[in-house]
Each structure stands twice: as structure tokens, then as C-alpha cells.
Design an enzyme around this catalytic site. Structure first.
Site, PDB file in Angstrom:
ATOM      1  N   ALA A  22      -1.208   5.514  -2.358  1.00 14.33           N
ATOM      2  CA  ALA A  22      -0.081   6.247  -1.787  1.00 14.33           C
ATOM      3  C   ALA A  22       0.453   7.197  -2.849  1.00 14.33           C
ATOM      4  CB  ALA A  22       1.006   5.284  -1.334  1.00 14.33           C
ATOM      5  N   LEU A  44      -0.313  -0.986  -0.850  1.00 10.40           N
ATOM      6  CA  LEU A  44      -1.591  -0.580  -1.407  1.00 10.40           C
ATOM      7  C   LEU A  44      -1.624  -0.977  -2.878  1.00 10.40           C
ATOM      8  CD1 LEU A  44      -1.824   2.967   0.193  1.00 10.40           C
ATOM      9  CD2 LEU A  44      -3.185   0.962   0.820  1.00 10.40           C
ATOM     10  N   SER A  45      -2.806  -0.946  -3.480  1.00 10.37           N
ATOM     11  CA  SER A  45      -2.888  -1.411  -4.866  1.00 10.37           C
ATOM     12  C   SER A  45      -2.001  -0.581  -5.782  1.00 10.37           C
ATOM     13  CB  SER A  45      -4.334  -1.391  -5.361  1.00 10.37           C
ATOM     14  OG  SER A  45      -4.875  -0.092  -5.336  1.00 10.37           O
ATOM     15  N   GLU A  46      -1.840   0.723  -5.484  1.00 12.71           N
ATOM     16  CA  GLU A  46      -0.954   1.557  -6.302  1.00 12.71           C
ATOM     17  C   GLU A  46      -0.255   2.590  -5.443  1.00 12.71           C
ATOM     18  OE1 GLU A  46      -0.380   1.119  -9.488  1.00 12.71           O
ATOM     19  OE2 GLU A  46      -2.098  -0.108 -10.112  1.00 12.71           O
ATOM     20  N   THR A  47       0.991   2.881  -5.820  1.00 10.46           N
ATOM     21  CA  THR A  47       1.707   4.053  -5.328  1.00 10.46           C
ATOM     22  C   THR A  47       2.063   4.910  -6.532  1.00 10.46           C
ATOM     23  OG1 THR A  47       2.642   2.909  -3.407  1.00 10.46           O
ATOM     24  CG2 THR A  47       3.778   4.892  -4.170  1.00 10.46           C
TER      25      THR A  47
END
Length: 265
Positions: A22, A44-47
Site C-alpha cells: 500500500a 498488507l506486509s508493508e504500507t
């Protein structure tokens, strides 16, 4: 209160591949609690969050649980948004982060991350890694944040079924990289980070800050092709340049829209 939001598949080789991140462009920094809440909601795994200041973008990355000092795939996703959605006209973006200055160069349809190289320090091959990964390591070492475990074959990496509870107990690491010399690429890997709320990350650019120097020295070559063997899979084009590494990959937009809040930030 609303902010734009994009989801971009980074290091992709087609739709529904690569690592979805994201990306949330901001005009100012909300409180840290709100940034964590947004990342948790995105799940999600990362924003990646960024704020432009003159010709530099200040960037931060959050998993659903914690802020991290460096993230490759979410930086690549942020660069995709800046180049393709925000109409950035130059071919190089400069990011300022907790890991120092980062650059992303656009070369046709490839986005190339210019990141600091990590340093590998050999560790004893203890039973802890055998038990957590269900495999027999041939080498174990540590970088700044990650443990690297090498096994003999690509097949072992692809078929590994780690014990995430035991991996989570490895307090010395933010994540564990499992890697081997490849048959479908120069080297392959998988990345596990239950300590950060991510059992397995689909494609991990920051792990390649350690993987690239490691395999460049082992294979005696500076330009390498890499694959991350998660279920989604990812392709990375890698170059070792001493104190820096270059990590290239493609990206694909999956979603764009806006997020909304009912409280003050």
C-alpha cells in the site's frame, strides 16, 4: 479526513505476482499511532507513507504491527506511484529515510532501487535453525536486522515448511532469509518475519541488501538474477557495487482510491 491510497504489486512478473504494498502519499505527517492504524487496516506486509519536501520525498514504512527502518518492495511501489500516478518528470527519485538517502531510477519498465549494502557476519550453524526451518543449513550469518540461512538446493528453499513459532523466538533478528544457489536464477530465497507480524513476505527488497553481497562474493559476479520463491513469486535484477546494491524490478498497479477517517489526526 481522507488520503489517497494505491496498492502496487512490486517485483511482479504479471498480475497477482510480486509483493503488494500500500502506498499513501501525504501532505503532512499524522501521528505515529494513526500511521500504524492505517497500516493495520490495510493488512498488507508493508504500507509506505511519504511527504514531498522540495525535490526529496521523506518516506516511512509500517507493517500491520510495527514501523521498520527499510523496505524495498514498498519503496519500489512508492516510486511507481510517483512516476506513473503523480507525473514525476525526472528519471531519478530521492527518498530520505531512517536508513539514510535512497534513490530509485526508472529504466523503461524497470525500477531500480539504490540501497546500502548490508554486511554478512558468519554465525555458528546451530540446531536452532535446523529445528525452526526443518532443514540442514550449510551456512548461517547475520546482517543488521536479518539472519541468513543457506541450504544446499533450490528445491529445499521452495519446499521448506518452517515452524513460525520457533522462528518468532529468534530475538536477534527481525526476519530470517532462507536461500540457496539457484537453478532457475543465480540465487533464490524466501523470507520469514513472524516477529514483525509477517509469517512469509512474498518478495523482500531489503533482504537483498544482504543477499546480493553474499552471493556476489560466493559466485564471483556482480550482476545477478534472483527469484523469491513465495507462493506469489518475484523476480529481481541485482547488481553489487561495494557499499551499495542495485535492486531492479517491475511493478503493476492493482488499486487506487482513498481512505477516510472520522476522527482528528
Amino acid at each position: 479526513m481522507s488520503f489517497p491510497l494505491y496498492i502496487v504489486n512490486a517485483f511482479s512478473s504479471g498480475s497477482f505476482t510480486g509483493n503488494p504494498a500500500a502506498v499513501c502519499p501525504l501532505t503532512y505527517w499524522p501521528g505515529e499511532e494513526q500511521l500504524r492504524s492505517i497500516a493495520a487496516q490495510n493488512n498488507l506486509s508493508e504500507t509506505a507513507f511519504f511527504v514531498q519536501e522540495n525535490d526529496v520525498y521523506n518516506i516511512r514504512w509500517f507493517t500491520p504491527e510495527v514501523e521498520v527502518p527499510l523496505c524495498g518492495h514498498a519503496t519500489l511501489a512508492a516510486a511507481y506511484v510517483i512516476f506513473n500516478e503523480l507525473n514525476y518528470s525526472r528519471n531519478e527519485i530521492r527518498f530520505h529515510s531512517k536508513s539514510g538517502e535512497l534513490k530509485v531510477i526508472k529504466e523503461k519498465d524497470i525500477f531500480v532501487l539504490n540501497f546500502p549494502a548490508d554486511t554478512y557476519k558468519e554465525l555458528p550453524v546451530s540446531d536452532v535453525y535446523r529445528e525452526a526451518l526443518g532443514l540442514a543449513p550449510i551456512a548461517v550469518g547475520a546482517g543488521k536486522s536479518f539472519i541468513l540461512v543457506e541450504v544446499a538446493t533450490e528445491k529445499e528453499v521452495a519446499e521448506a515448511k518452517p515452524d513460525f513459532y520457533k522462528l518468532q523466538k529468534l530475538d536477534a533478528a527481525v526476519g530470517v532469509i532462507l536461500t540457496a544457489k539457484g537453478t532457475t536464477a543465480d540465487f533464490v530465497s524466501r523470507f520469514f518475519a513472524p516477529q514483525a507480524g509477517i509469517d512469509e513476505d512474498p518478495v523482500t527488497g531489503s533482504a537483498h541488501c544482504l543477499l546480493i553481497p553474499y552471493w556476489a562474493q560466493k559466485l564471483n559476479k556482480d550482476n545477478l538474477n534472483a527469484r523469491q520463491l513465495s507462493k506469489r513469486g518475484g523476480v529481481l535484477y541485482c547488481t553489487y557495487a561495494g557499499s551499495r546494491v542495485f535492486i531492479g524490478g517491475k511493478a503493476e498497479l492493482y488499486l487506487k482510491g482513498a481512505i477516510f477517517f472520522n476522527y482528528e489526526l
